[in-house]
Design an enzyme around this catalytic site. Structure first.
Site, mmCIF file in Angstrom:
data_model
loop_
_atom_site.group_PDB
_atom_site.id
_atom_site.type_symbol
_atom_site.label_atom_id
_atom_site.label_comp_id
_atom_site.label_asym_id
_atom_site.label_seq_id
_atom_site.Cartn_x
_atom_site.Cartn_y
_atom_site.Cartn_z
ATOM 1 N N LYS A 29 0.811 -1.212 0.000
ATOM 2 C CA LYS A 29 0.000 0.000 0.000
ATOM 3 C C LYS A 29 0.847 1.266 0.000
ATOM 4 O O LYS A 29 0.469 2.259 -0.629
ATOM 5 C CB LYS A 29 -0.957 0.018 1.197
ATOM 6 C CG LYS A 29 -0.285 0.216 2.543
ATOM 7 C CD LYS A 29 -1.297 0.340 3.654
ATOM 8 C CE LYS A 29 -0.608 0.567 4.989
ATOM 9 N NZ LYS A 29 0.155 1.832 5.017
ATOM 10 N N THR A 30 1.985 1.252 0.715
ATOM 11 C CA THR A 30 2.833 2.452 0.741
ATOM 12 C C THR A 30 3.382 2.742 -0.644
ATOM 13 O O THR A 30 3.474 3.902 -1.060
ATOM 14 C CB THR A 30 3.978 2.282 1.753
ATOM 15 O OG1 THR A 30 3.433 1.967 3.037
ATOM 16 C CG2 THR A 30 4.797 3.561 1.867
ATOM 17 N N ASP A 73 -3.719 7.761 4.529
ATOM 18 C CA ASP A 73 -3.160 6.430 4.747
ATOM 19 C C ASP A 73 -3.690 5.863 6.063
ATOM 20 O O ASP A 73 -4.071 6.610 6.965
ATOM 21 C CB ASP A 73 -1.633 6.535 4.782
ATOM 22 C CG ASP A 73 -0.964 5.172 4.742
ATOM 23 O OD1 ASP A 73 -1.608 4.202 4.300
ATOM 24 O OD2 ASP A 73 0.206 5.072 5.146
ATOM 25 N N GLU A 74 -3.714 4.530 6.175
ATOM 26 C CA GLU A 74 -4.153 3.836 7.397
ATOM 27 C C GLU A 74 -5.525 4.346 7.852
ATOM 28 O O GLU A 74 -5.759 4.599 9.042
ATOM 29 C CB GLU A 74 -3.116 4.015 8.525
ATOM 30 C CG GLU A 74 -1.731 3.484 8.196
ATOM 31 C CD GLU A 74 -1.640 1.973 8.236
ATOM 32 O OE1 GLU A 74 -2.686 1.314 8.416
ATOM 33 O OE2 GLU A 74 -0.528 1.447 8.075
ATOM 34 N N GLN A 134 -7.606 -4.932 9.637
ATOM 35 C CA GLN A 134 -6.512 -4.591 10.548
ATOM 36 C C GLN A 134 -6.869 -3.404 11.445
ATOM 37 O O GLN A 134 -5.983 -2.727 11.970
ATOM 38 C CB GLN A 134 -5.233 -4.289 9.765
ATOM 39 C CG GLN A 134 -4.682 -5.489 9.007
ATOM 40 C CD GLN A 134 -3.318 -5.234 8.420
ATOM 41 O OE1 GLN A 134 -2.320 -5.191 9.124
ATOM 42 N NE2 GLN A 134 -3.271 -5.070 7.107
ATOM 43 N N ARG A 178 1.828 -11.369 10.117
ATOM 44 C CA ARG A 178 3.199 -10.885 10.326
ATOM 45 C C ARG A 178 4.221 -11.915 9.846
ATOM 46 O O ARG A 178 5.388 -11.586 9.645
ATOM 47 C CB ARG A 178 3.477 -10.617 11.813
ATOM 48 C CG ARG A 178 2.614 -9.577 12.506
ATOM 49 C CD ARG A 178 2.528 -8.291 11.751
ATOM 50 N NE ARG A 178 1.334 -8.262 10.907
ATOM 51 C CZ ARG A 178 1.088 -7.350 9.977
ATOM 52 N NH1 ARG A 178 1.990 -6.413 9.738
ATOM 53 N NH2 ARG A 178 -0.013 -7.383 9.270
#
Length: 756
Positions: free
Chosen positions: A40-41, A220-221, A255, A641
């Site tokens: 995504k970044t 973002d986020e 998330q 993770r």
């Protein structure tokens, strides 16, 4: 600009189809649903570069916001590396942008343009000045509630303020604080979001200026945004006002795990409704984990009803099947982890490739102890090592002082915590008197030599005693102190005497004369000394886990007898562990990572072990409904993770609340699916996989965590659900009375209703 194979810039050629579609999207609002490890970044930074270089958007008109300074810096660096002009875009945290806006519109906001931003401690101080009758601890609680109110964009006169605090005094405290804050011309962190929203809402000129400047807004986020940030975004974008601003948000509803900080998953779930005409693009190609790991993640999170839905596909292939490991008790858990880590290390796998995940900080103790004795280097992320934590040091100082009442350092740590009116000057006086008494070979004590610790409030001039009977408390009992200090000293001495009486004496063979465990003694010390209430109140204020750490210290003493010898043996074992830890060298280098699942957000590891997968531990016992869904999202975060290997450990017995208890497997384990994991150890009789029948209508209605009402038993929630070998769907319900009952919803649905 270097061209790619299809005539576009070269950096587009590195994107997959989903990522490229998100980068080149224009026009309508855009929701990028970015799965874990989906890049995504890369998408958001490439989009900034593409807009500037290919669509000729003025970088001055681009606003990109995120939640941490680290993330903002990374976004800025990566965008600038792709397109140097991106350095002129505003790439900030939400709060940084709010500060910039308020300094520009200070008059409209009613603040000084040179304002200072108050932190939590400043807020507490100001609350006390505004409402002097509050204690510091009460002021801390009020300051926390004020911050939460501002996260929800609620002012002191809001009709909905009761959702933050039902205390009838809270609105007046909030009002007094706000008045004092405005008089200073300063702001707090909540103001950095709420005030810009209010200015834009109420001031047409400021709103017009913002809409003319910002033609592109990227967030973002977004799953971590709170109500105030959502409302601010609405005003910035001019949604519903015909403003030409292009809005794109990036996030992952699966998330969203920060509800306790005010984050609202509904912001991302309702984005398409709040921003009509939204295009939804899912980033589902995962570049981090193998497909076997992603199968576990998908199997679990699809049990949540409140989600937009996506299925991650691995770009790395199948990989190794995750292992579900059933262990007899919690002591076997760290031993198992140490064993597989050591075996892997012998084959050339570095310690740093491993991460041990747990739900609560307190769970680190067992792993710290085992790794120290196994000489496995480790580091703890996000918290101190167990015995370095403030609350643990306080508790250990108490029991150390009871074992040795000449211990000056322990005495100074505990005498005025919680406050007893015995400040530093009085402490110096007490210690100097104790040292002087030792030099003179005599001391003032109370009572006869048969009184054990010789405590009590007596006048100066009491009989002298041998040096080996002289203690800080005996000297303190005979000193002349102020009335307040005298009361505190007498209370302290009384506590020490009470605790000393609780320790039994061993018989001639060294065995305990009673069945009492040292854990009950330590629990009493923590409780009656005031430490338990003191730290639980801190937990309520700061969302910490200090109370749980204290409980784990109690649990660790369960194997020792409640005797003086048991106490000293317990302290000796702790000192040994601390000595081993001090030999470990610096925190750098090749080390296993110990970390809570919460702290893993944004991280990844080659090999992950998620521990403590038991009912009441993960998920927590008090979770139901929306809270249970967030716990499931937290588990999903932990799973995703892992890059190469994944293990789940579950113990059949664990020391909880000062006693050893049988614990059932976590309900999340049954959701993994038997085809997605390999089972090691003895499968508990109570455990079975969902078998893929979660789509059954009855099962979807009567799901684990659902709140129910029964005609005879009242309200409760479903703590366990699953199919029998005969295909019957059975649920277990825990009612408010504490009773747990089993039902067959197919036949008893008329008397057992799921609450809306």
């Amino acid at each position: 600009m270097e061209e790619g194979q299809e005539g576009g810039p070269s950096y587009l050629a590195t994107l997959n189809e989903e990522q490229r579609a998100a980068v080149v999207h224009e026009g309508s609002p855009l929701l990028i649903l970015a799965g874990a490890g989906s890049g995504k970044t890369r998408v958001i930074t490439t989009k900034i570069a593409w807009l500037i270089a290919e669509r000729h958007v003025d970088p001055y008109s681009i606003l990109a916001v995120t939640f941490t300074k680290k993330a903002a810096n990374e976004m800025r660096e990566r965008a600038t590396a792709l397109e140097p002009r991106a350095r002129y875009a505003q790439i900030r945290t939400f709060h940084s942008w709010g500060s910039y806006f308020l300094r520009t519109h200070a008059f409209e906001a009613g603040v000084d343009k040179n304002f200072t931003v108050y932190d939590d401690d400043d807020m507490t101080t100001l609350v006390q000045k505004a409402v002097p009758e509050l204690t510091k601890q009460q002021a801390k609680v009020a300051a926390k509630k004020i911050s939460l109110a501002k996260d929800f964009c609620l002012g002191p006169d809001s009709d909905s303020l009761y959702t933050v605090s039902e205390d009838p005094k809270f609105p007046s405290i909030y009002t007094a604080y706000q008045k004092r804050l405005r008089e200073t011309g300063n702001v707090d962190f909540g103001d950095l979001i709420m005030l810009p929203y209010q200015v834009l809402r109420d001031n047409a000129s400021a709103r017009r200026d913002v809409h003319l400047r910002y033609r592109v807004i990227l967030v973002d986020e977004y799953q971590d945004s709170n109500t105030a940030q959502f409302l601010l975004l609405q005003q910035l974008s001019g949604v519903g006002e015909g403003a030409p601003t292009y809005v794109s948000v990036v996030g992952d509803d699966d998330q969203s795990i920060y509800k306790f900080r005010g984050a609202d998953v509904q912001n991302i779930l309702s984005f398409q409704k709040q921003f009509p005409g939204t295009t939804l693009i899912r980033l589902q190609t995962n570049y981090r984990s193998t497909s076997e790991i992603l199968s576990c993640a998908d199997a679990v999170v699809r049990n949540n009803e409140d989600r937009l839905g996506k299925t991650l596909v691995s770009a790395r292939g199948k990989g190794k099947k995750p292992a579900l490991v059933f262990l007899p008790n919690q002591d076997d858990e760290p031993q198992f982890c140490a064993q597989i880590i050591s075996q892997a290390y012998a084959k050339g796998v570095p310690y740093s490739s491993w991460a041990i995940l747990y739900r609560m900080n307190a769970q680190s103790l067992g792993f710290e102890t085992e790794f120290l004795h196994s000489k496995i280097p480790y580091s703890i992320v996000g918290s101190l090592k167990f015995y370095e934590r403030e609350e643990i040091k306080d508790a250990l100082s108490w029991i150390s002082f009871i074992a040795n009442q000449k211990d000056e350092l322990s005495f100074r740590r505990i005498i005025n915590k919680p406050a007893r009116g015995i400040g530093g000057t009085t402490q110096d006086k007490i210690v100097e008197a104790f040292l002087s008494a030792g030099a003179a070979g005599e001391g003032n004590v109370a009572g006869s030599e048969g009184d054990g610790l010789l405590l009590g409030g007596v006048a100066d001039g009491a009989a002298s005693v041998p040096e080996d009977r002289r203690t800080i408390t005996s000297v303190m009992a005979g000193l002349k102190l102020s009335k307040k200090a005298r009361e505190g000293a007498d209370s302290f001495c009384s506590l020490v005497r009470e605790f000393e009486s609780m320790l039994g004496q061993p018989d001639e063979g060294g065995a305990s004369r009673s069945d009492a465990k040292l854990s009950s003694f330590i629990d009493a010390v923590i409780d009656k000394s005031g430490l338990k209430a003191y730290y639980h109140e801190q937990d309520d204020i700061a969302e910490t886990q200090k109370g749980e750490n204290l409980e784990e210290l109690v649990n660790s003493a369960l194997l020792y007898p409640c005797t003086v010898d048991g106490l000293t043996a317990f302290l000796d074992s702790i000192q040994l562990d601390r000595s081993l830890a001090s030999e470990g060298g610096d925190e750098g280098g090749d080390r296993v990572t110990l970390i809570t699942v919460y702290n893993t957000k944004g991280l990844e590891f080659p090999r992950v072990i998620i521990t403590g997968m038991e009912a009441g531990v993960f998920p927590r016992e008090d979770k139901a409904g929306d809270d249970l869904e967030e716990e499931r999202r937290l588990f999903y975060v932990g799973i995703t993770r892992a890059r190469d290997e994944l293990y789940f450990t579950s113990c059949q017995m664990r020391r909880l609340y000062g006693s050893t208890r049988y614990t059932g497997p976590s309900l999340f384990l049954s959701e993994l699916g038997d085809g997605n994991v390999r089972v090691l150890g003895n499968n508990p009789a109570s455990f079975s996989f969902d078998s893929g029948r979660g789509s059954d209508p009855v099962a979807r209605t009567y799901r684990t965590g659902a709140e129910v009402y029964h005609d005879d038993w009242g309200y409760g929630y479903i703590i366990r659900a699953g199919f029998t070998d005969e295909g019957e769907y059975v649920i277990s319900v825990k009612f408010q009375t504490g009773a747990v009952k089993k039902f067959l919803p197919k036949y008893q649905g008329s008397s057992l209703i799921v609450s809306e």
